[in-house]
Motif scaffolding. Structure first.
Motif, PDB file in Angstrom:
ATOM      1  N   UNK A  44       0.621  -0.744  -0.482  1.00 48.32           N
ATOM      2  CA  UNK A  44      -0.188  -0.096   0.366  1.00 48.32           C
ATOM      3  C   UNK A  44       1.041   1.351  -0.370  1.00 48.32           C
ATOM      4  N   UNK A  45       0.508   1.674  -0.987  1.00 49.27           N
ATOM      5  CA  UNK A  45       1.433   3.527  -1.352  1.00 49.27           C
ATOM      6  C   UNK A  45       0.609   3.936  -0.870  1.00 49.27           C
ATOM      7  N   UNK A  46       1.004   5.464   0.579  1.00 51.22           N
ATOM      8  CA  UNK A  46       0.264   6.410   0.419  1.00 51.22           C
ATOM      9  C   UNK A  46       1.762   8.110  -0.238  1.00 51.22           C
ATOM     10  N   UNK A  47       0.731   8.531  -0.729  1.00 57.04           N
ATOM     11  CA  UNK A  47       1.782   9.700  -0.963  1.00 57.04           C
ATOM     12  C   UNK A  47       1.049  10.732  -0.505  1.00 57.04           C
ATOM     13  N   UNK A  48       1.165  12.020   0.787  1.00 56.41           N
ATOM     14  CA  UNK A  48       0.924  13.209   0.793  1.00 56.41           C
ATOM     15  C   UNK A  48       1.688  14.247   0.295  1.00 56.41           C
ATOM     16  N   UNK A  49       0.242  14.960  -0.479  1.00 53.02           N
ATOM     17  CA  UNK A  49       0.615  16.169  -0.515  1.00 53.02           C
ATOM     18  C   UNK A  49       1.697  17.255  -0.481  1.00 53.02           C
TER      19      UNK A  49
END
Length: 77
Positions: A44-49
């Motif tokens: 699971x990849x989560x990126x935060x702007x």
């Protein structure tokens, strides 16, 4: 070297969550997405702007996501 930093990923057998800021100089989002797709597709990849290498500004969300991930992984075992 991006390749050297991710070469071990296919050997991982446990559930994985990756949390990264979209402005992290150590994990360029496009390269990270590609590495996950090629070497760790179940992750699971989560990126935060607008976040860099540190995620203190989004810590509440990070903690919520990690807690949910750990609970889900525990249920699946």
């Amino acid at each position: 070297d991006w390749d050297a930093r991710t070469a071990h990923w296919p050997r991982l057998t446990c559930p994985v969550i990756l949390l990264s800021g979209s402005s992290d100089p150590f994990a360029v989002p496009a390269l990270l997405r590609r590495a996950v797709a090629e070497r760790l597709p179940a992750a699971e990849l989560v990126t935060y702007p607008r976040q860099g290498h540190g995620l203190a500004a989004v810590l509440d969300d990070v903690l919520d996501r990690v807690a949910a991930f750990v609970l889900s992984a525990a249920r699946d075992t």
